[in-house]
Design a protein around this motif. Structure first.
Motif, PDB file in Angstrom:
ATOM      1  N   PHE A 177       0.843  -1.207   0.000  1.00 62.21           N
ATOM      2  CA  PHE A 177       0.000   0.000   0.000  1.00 62.21           C
ATOM      3  C   PHE A 177       0.871   1.247   0.000  1.00 62.21           C
ATOM      4  N   CYS A 244     -10.504   3.669   1.608  1.00 61.10           N
ATOM      5  CA  CYS A 244      -9.054   3.929   1.631  1.00 61.10           C
ATOM      6  C   CYS A 244      -8.832   5.346   2.145  1.00 61.10           C
ATOM      7  N   ARG A 246      -6.359   7.121   1.550  1.00 62.92           N
ATOM      8  CA  ARG A 246      -5.610   7.907   0.560  1.00 62.92           C
ATOM      9  C   ARG A 246      -6.496   8.354  -0.604  1.00 62.92           C
ATOM     10  N   CYS A 247      -7.419   7.485  -1.068  1.00 63.35           N
ATOM     11  CA  CYS A 247      -8.201   7.853  -2.259  1.00 63.35           C
ATOM     12  C   CYS A 247      -9.702   7.643  -2.100  1.00 63.35           C
ATOM     13  N   CYS A 264      -5.940  -1.574  -1.977  1.00 64.66           N
ATOM     14  CA  CYS A 264      -6.884  -0.586  -2.490  1.00 64.66           C
ATOM     15  C   CYS A 264      -6.810  -0.590  -4.018  1.00 64.66           C
ATOM     16  N   GLY A 266      -8.074   1.457  -5.939  1.00 61.12           N
ATOM     17  CA  GLY A 266      -8.069   2.833  -6.459  1.00 61.12           C
ATOM     18  C   GLY A 266      -6.679   3.435  -6.575  1.00 61.12           C
ATOM     19  N   CYS A 267      -5.760   3.087  -5.661  1.00 64.97           N
ATOM     20  CA  CYS A 267      -4.468   3.777  -5.675  1.00 64.97           C
ATOM     21  C   CYS A 267      -3.273   2.822  -5.587  1.00 64.97           C
TER      22      CYS A 267
HETATM   23 ZN   LIG Z   1      -6.664   4.060  -2.245  1.00 69.96          ZN
END
Ligand SMILES: [Zn+2]
Length: 270
Positions: A177, A244, A246-247, A264, A266-267
């Motif tokens: 991650f 997440c 972060r995103c 995740c 997404g990121c």
């Molecule tokens: Zn993410």
């Protein structure tokens, strides 16, 4: 299973507590937890002082004045508590070392063990382990090159103790991650740039986790407020279905080489 940060927390604490203490007594409640006949084991340790506490990968090593060493692996479900009969956890203790007015309790040693070994025996047991993430032998260019020769997923390579020592299921996901890479990518497809990120993330995640006390559920001693704090700092591990940080995408759980893994979508990229 405790990983490098959890074992390093134990090492730091036990080094402060145990150095130069004499083992006054030993209680063995599960013969399989030790490698010798119980009486022989007790005889060889009783009266010995602990001169150092080292860590190698997920093992702790207690050095004795005789030159012999106790090799501990907690495996799945094992943990330790340092205290006295009044405050010790109400659990079955497989091995108990009495050191002055305090005791070191070994709990949940089902697969875990405490083995008394000579120096050559110890070296033989540890010889296949890969480099320690914080040692000079763990070097960025060599890491990138060795990764490029590995078959299998990044996840399975990171938890491979012969490739790099000390990383397990939780921190391998957290490292991926941090580096923004999916744990499912093939190790030999990881680019040079990604490998450089991973190298940095391995050191960053593990050192952060040591500072935050790792993820062990059980305190090491009465009043221990630090151990386990990392549990609430995991970004992906055991956070399936949560957003997440972060995103905002939803964390997913997959199975990689028959190990559960969280990331995740997404990121973290392929
Ligand atoms: Zn993410």
């Amino acid at each position: 299973m405790p990983e490098l940060p959890e074992m390093e927390r134990y090492r730091i604490f036990l080094e402060q507590q145990l150095i130069d203490r004499t083992v006054r007594d030993i209680e063995i409640n599960r013969d399989k937890s030790v490698n010798l006949d119980a009486n022989d084991f007790i005889q060889q340790i009783k009266g010995q002082q602990i001169t150092a506490v080292h860590r190698r990968a997920k093992h702790l090593i207690f050095l004795l004045t005789s030159g012999k060493q106790l090799l501990l692996h907690l495996m799945l479900g094992g943990w330790m508590y340092y205290g006295g009969d009044a405050d010790s956890p109400d659990r079955t203790k497989q091995v108990i070392l009495t050191l002055g007015d305090r005791k070191l309790y070994f709990i949940g040693l089902r697969l875990g063990y405490l083995h008394l070994l000579s120096e050559p025996e110890l070296q033989e047991r540890l010889e296949k382990l890969g480099p320690e993430p914080f040692s000079p032998q763990f070097e960025s260019l060599a890491f990138t090159e060795r990764l490029s020769f590995k078959k299998g997923s990044l996840k399975s390579v990171l938890v491979n103790q012969e490739f790099i020592s000390g990383i397990g299921n939780c921190y391998s996901d957290e490292i991926c991650f941090d580096a923004g890479i999916r744990p499912s990518v093939k190790a030999d497809k990881v680019t040079g740039e990604q490998a450089a990120k991973l190298y940095h993330s391995i050191k960053f995640v593990l050192s952060s986790a040591i500072k935050l006390g790792g993820y062990m559920d059980h305190p090491m001693f009465k009043g221990d407020a630090l151990t386990g704090t990392y549990n609430t700092h995991c970004y992906v591990y055991d956070r399936e279905g949560e957003p997440c940080t972060r995103c905002g995408s939803v964390i997913v759980k997959v199975e990689i080489s028959s190990k559960k893994s969280f990331y995740c979508p997404g990121c973290q990229y392929e």
